[in-house]
Write an enzyme that holds these catalytic residues in place. Structure first.
Site, mmCIF file in Angstrom:
data_model
loop_
_atom_site.group_PDB
_atom_site.id
_atom_site.type_symbol
_atom_site.label_atom_id
_atom_site.label_comp_id
_atom_site.label_asym_id
_atom_site.label_seq_id
_atom_site.Cartn_x
_atom_site.Cartn_y
_atom_site.Cartn_z
ATOM 1 N N GLY A 1 -1.439 -1.530 -0.230
ATOM 2 C CA GLY A 1 -2.769 -1.068 -0.601
ATOM 3 C C GLY A 1 -3.222 -1.710 -1.900
ATOM 4 O O GLY A 1 -2.413 -2.169 -2.711
ATOM 5 N N CYS A 2 -4.531 -1.756 -2.098
ATOM 6 C CA CYS A 2 -5.092 -2.470 -3.254
ATOM 7 C C CYS A 2 -4.738 -1.760 -4.563
ATOM 8 O O CYS A 2 -4.198 -2.365 -5.488
ATOM 9 C CB CYS A 2 -6.594 -2.631 -3.088
ATOM 10 S SG CYS A 2 -7.505 -1.102 -2.763
ATOM 11 N N PHE A 3 -5.035 -0.461 -4.653
ATOM 12 C CA PHE A 3 -4.661 0.276 -5.861
ATOM 13 C C PHE A 3 -3.156 0.180 -6.085
ATOM 14 O O PHE A 3 -2.671 0.019 -7.202
ATOM 15 C CB PHE A 3 -5.039 1.764 -5.732
ATOM 16 C CG PHE A 3 -6.503 2.045 -5.855
ATOM 17 C CD1 PHE A 3 -7.192 1.727 -7.017
ATOM 18 C CD2 PHE A 3 -7.203 2.646 -4.819
ATOM 19 C CE1 PHE A 3 -8.549 2.011 -7.136
ATOM 20 C CE2 PHE A 3 -8.558 2.928 -4.936
ATOM 21 C CZ PHE A 3 -9.235 2.614 -6.087
ATOM 22 N N VAL A 4 -2.424 0.306 -4.967
ATOM 23 C CA VAL A 4 -0.970 0.335 -5.030
ATOM 24 C C VAL A 4 -0.431 -0.930 -5.687
ATOM 25 O O VAL A 4 0.442 -0.876 -6.569
ATOM 26 C CB VAL A 4 -0.393 0.492 -3.606
ATOM 27 C CG1 VAL A 4 1.117 0.669 -3.678
ATOM 28 C CG2 VAL A 4 -1.048 1.663 -2.886
ATOM 29 N N THR A 5 -0.962 -2.076 -5.271
ATOM 30 C CA THR A 5 -0.499 -3.343 -5.828
ATOM 31 C C THR A 5 -0.664 -3.377 -7.340
ATOM 32 O O THR A 5 0.244 -3.777 -8.076
ATOM 33 C CB THR A 5 -1.276 -4.510 -5.181
ATOM 34 O OG1 THR A 5 -0.995 -4.537 -3.777
ATOM 35 C CG2 THR A 5 -0.886 -5.842 -5.798
#
Lengths: 346, 346, 346, 346
Positions: free
Chosen positions: D149-153
């Site tokens: 996921g984008c936030f996760v990265t």
């Protein structure tokens, strides 16, 4: 009629005061001072004032200003309010300082964070911190009002209900704040250019922004417990608005409902603080152009942390609007005079 | 390997050249000059270069620059390219000037609009106007390239097919152009602050913008008829991009289809000019970061007027991209080398 | 007390009417209708109304609305105002239509541009075009007001002084207009997404926007001469504001000073139209949130063309503000009641 | 040549894959599927592809896609990748899923947060989490890649150096993330309209965003200790970019210098993670259009907390760029192939 002068009338905070006070029927604008634009019509410097405000910007003449005015708004960088407040005090006039000179009670803290000496500790002692929701009665009798910082206002209103009840675990508070660009002032820096800021987001002042000790001083007062916080400001590509996301651990096990109820009760009588229903979270544009602080609050059942989101218009409740609210209190007017507006959305 | 220096590498145009040339395997960046940032790592001034470009900004040493470089890009305000071109010419090096010093063939016109004397009329005479779609062959043999103005490029590409056929009624051309803010440069002016520009739109330079005589000179060349135009630039709250809306009366009765066909034919062989299908109109973000000009065109059957809408990225086809295209031509490379990219959308 | 209902209260125009009327002490908001949000509190749909407006959105009940209201604002797409106006007329109530149903006097033109039949030609005949600066007296006695289009207002106010004097060469007028996104309404289209619009600029409706015949009808009335224009709208990445750049040839040789004087004289008595001093050009943010139109005008001595730049807030003077101005006239109030504000800058 | 298909090619993530892969000389784009635009030329749907990509969008034909492609990128909402991965597995083809279907190892957690059943637990077991800086070797041999996921990265790269050393106090981590609007997808919701988002800032998904369990799963893996975090996403008025501000208590007393050195060492060999020098803080625009994560880190000596600020382009390192990085690994290419670019600033 209240006679008003604005020192630094052509910064964003100053010109917002002009917007708020210029059409009031109970206020006379006496002197609008500006070093940069002295001699120019303010309506030609700021065309949104065209046809409304016919004043010419002046160099500050402190004798004249204090002689003519009932109240003097100082919208200048820190350090500049000290001599003005001194003279105003001598002449028996009120001062509302929108800068930092009268906010920190401990001159050592002031000097550590602002890197200049505080030359008026006597005046500092009698100055009153101008957050009406916290100390409305003291404001009414003050001679010098220290108008709170913009970030500070958003954070104090977000935490006050919990601090006053002593519910917050000391050391657990994190304040992650996001501000529009008008908070940086009308200064000609590359970092503030449209081309640099547009379509981008950044943090700044990490771990050393000057609003930190002001927040801590007030939270300590409110809770009666020495409180340190972590504060990080960020820059949002928008002109107006502050949103603070505040995280705190609370003592005891409190449900989201219980915490929400504490907020609703705390602000039930306040015109300018609105606690949104559970599940609604505020956005800055809802309060654009108003003196309102909107707050959303919950407890994450997974972690037990309280999460508070508060929004204000940094030029209004974060500066000029709150200053006018304080002026209203000083002069025995209804606190909402001239501030009873709806946000400019969209 | 082509040895390149960039004079004025820390303006928006200069740093765009760095972005375009810095990773090319056939180019060596020699000197990046900057008065403001001399002595600083360019990757710390511009963090988008972090990890990619390790150069330190230098004060310009003209002897050194001309000794070391095969081609010198000058990305400075007008007036500054004159001595650089003179020295480069002596040393047999190429110059691509992204400023205005070599654009206007008539020094009297230059002096009238730019308010300074032109000290190198001899060099001016041999300089070649760097719009490849207009005079590609001349560019290949030039020593000094006058890289076109940003607004000018969008307008010339929009009108060239009609001008070359002599279809435009002299005196009928109106160019209403809209630019992002990077065109104003990285200069510390209040007017360029984010807080001033955001969520607003304005015209500027009405009836006296300096690109006017440049547009007129080229349209006159293209059509063989003395041509005056009306040109109005506007500022859009976005960083990159120019859109020009161009109105013209044409001689004879031409249908929308006929005019569209003229455009398609004119640009059929051009990589960097795209005529959109009838009914599609361009937006600036489609060409962001590319060297492409997209054009939409029609005839209003009610009025008979031709309406042309052209878009470019002002820092690319309007400045640095076109300069690199010119460099490719100067050095016998494929014109698209290093420029074959897709726009950064969204 | 004036009893008011707003049909379509949750579009941007409708909710702007709520903002303008909701706090007035001489107005009662009766019905706020919305198909999308019927049954919901409007302050929960639009949090900027939180704490100010306690109404619940309703499905429109035309009998009830016309029974309860003195005046009905219709803020719906074209076609929807016809039955409402018919019923209101029967009941002797006033209608202010912010859509297009009563603007074009020729039903054939309406049907050509809007692609629907006009079912109320009788009402159309008696409807009054609601541009107070043009026909203030007729408005005072009207039953049905056709509130002008947003682009149209900015263009008519920009050209009226010249048209009334018959100075404009027919066929020479080009109107290049730029609008913020709120003009596109609150409709869920990919083209209106933030991600698509941000940092970009485009033209749309080239050569066939529906405001064209409305502009032509009014310019023809003002000048007494059949007038065709070229009109191109563009989309600016900002929420509010319209700027129109207008080009025209004038008969006879007029200096910039002479033309400027004509504008100053024409609007000397108007509160909501401000002619800026020569050399000052308007920006949209100066009039944000106000009912003001600011105008700059000059003549280019090189080409002889007149260039006019006019700005309005499309939701205010371009829609809701002008509608309230018309309501004030209808009810014999001071025309500026509730509209006497300063623009929200920055 | 690598044969590639993109399922969901007309969402923002899908079309970013087209941008990244469409000009590569070692890649053939086979099928670009889109339910909304099937039958239309993708270059007419997305004019930034005009002249570059000549494909027509298709309905997905799973047999055909899996037959023709070496690797299939799935850029669809959760749930849709399951049958595609199943079929691809049967045919021995690779799948890179940019959605959530293969990220959470515990199907119960998946079903709790995503509210649908997971029908392919077997495939889930063998899927590899596609964060190359964490598990590069496993990626090289995978058949199914779960692209993070984008936030996760942004959060994992910000915390990984500390987690791997076991320095973080469990329960102390707060992740305050801010995203541009393209993360919300190309969906037609009122909340995503330009007019709503512009010049405003808000939090959303407070205490229940779906990236929470994904972050926790990976942090737990990295540290070997069960880790809960507090995660709050916010919406920034910009198209691209994520900035995460991360707060953590660390065990033992570590100076800012010591922590900074840990980060520098951890990422010394990584091309796409850049640790900025002490005192420099990243901004999102510096990495716009690139696969880079820039990180700033310090310790506040007053509170002892570590503060980490990381930025990525959500469509690049947060989605399509990382997916291409994973594809490069899968096919034995240099990891940076096609990704070695400089950010588009300004």
């Amino acid at each position: 009629m209240i006679h008003v002068s604005i020192i630094g009338a052509t910064g964003y905070t100053g010109v917002e005061l002009v917007r708020l006070l210029g059409l009031r029927k109970d206020v006379v604008l006496d002197h609008l001072t500006s070093r940069t634009y002295a001699g120019q019509k303010i309506q030609e410097v700021f065309p949104h004032l065209y046809g409304s405000i016919d004043h010419t910007c002046e160099e500050m003449d402190l004798e004249q200003v204090t002689a003519d005015s009932d109240v003097i708004f100082v919208a200048l960088p820190h350090g500049h309010a000290l001599p003005i407040a001194k003279k105003a005090k001598e002449k028996g006039k009120k001062v509302i300082d929108l800068g930092a000179d009268f906010r920190l009670k401990d001159t050592a803290v002031y000097e550590e964070w602002y890197k200049v000496a505080h030359t008026e500790p006597g005046l500092l002692e009698e100055a009153v911190y101008g957050l009406p929701e916290w100390n409305r009665e003291a404001i009414k009798d003050a001679d010098i009002i220290a108008n709170p910082g913009c970030f500070v206002t958003s954070i104090l209103l977000g935490l006050m209900p919990l601090m006053k009840k002593g519910l917050v675990v000391p050391g657990s508070v994190i304040c992650d704040s996001k501000s529009g660009t008008s908070g940086a002032g009308r200064s000609e820096k590359v970092d503030n250019l449209f081309t640099e800021v547009e379509s981008s987001f950044k943090a700044y002042g990490v771990a050393h922004h000057r609003h930190t000790p002001e927040i801590e001083q007030l939270l300590t007062e409110m809770s009666g417990t020495e409180t340190l916080i972590q504060f990080t400001p960020h820059l949002v590509p928008m002109s107006r608005g502050i949103l603070s996301t505040i995280y705190a651990d609370v003592t005891g096990g409190h449900s989201a409902e219980a915490i929400h109820a504490i907020f609703e009760e705390a602000y039930a009588a306040e015109t300018f603080v609105q606690v949104l229903p559970a599940g609604m979270w505020p956005m800055t544009k809802s309060v654009r152009g108003t003196n309102v602080c909107q707050i959303g609050v919950t407890v994450d059942p997974r972690t037990g942390k309280v999460i508070i989101v508060s929004v204000i218009d940094n030029l209004m409740k974060g500066a000029a609007g709150q200053a006018v609210q304080n002026m209203n209190l000083l002069f025995g007017l209804d606190e909402t005079t001239g501030l009873n507006t709806i946000g400019l959305f969209p």
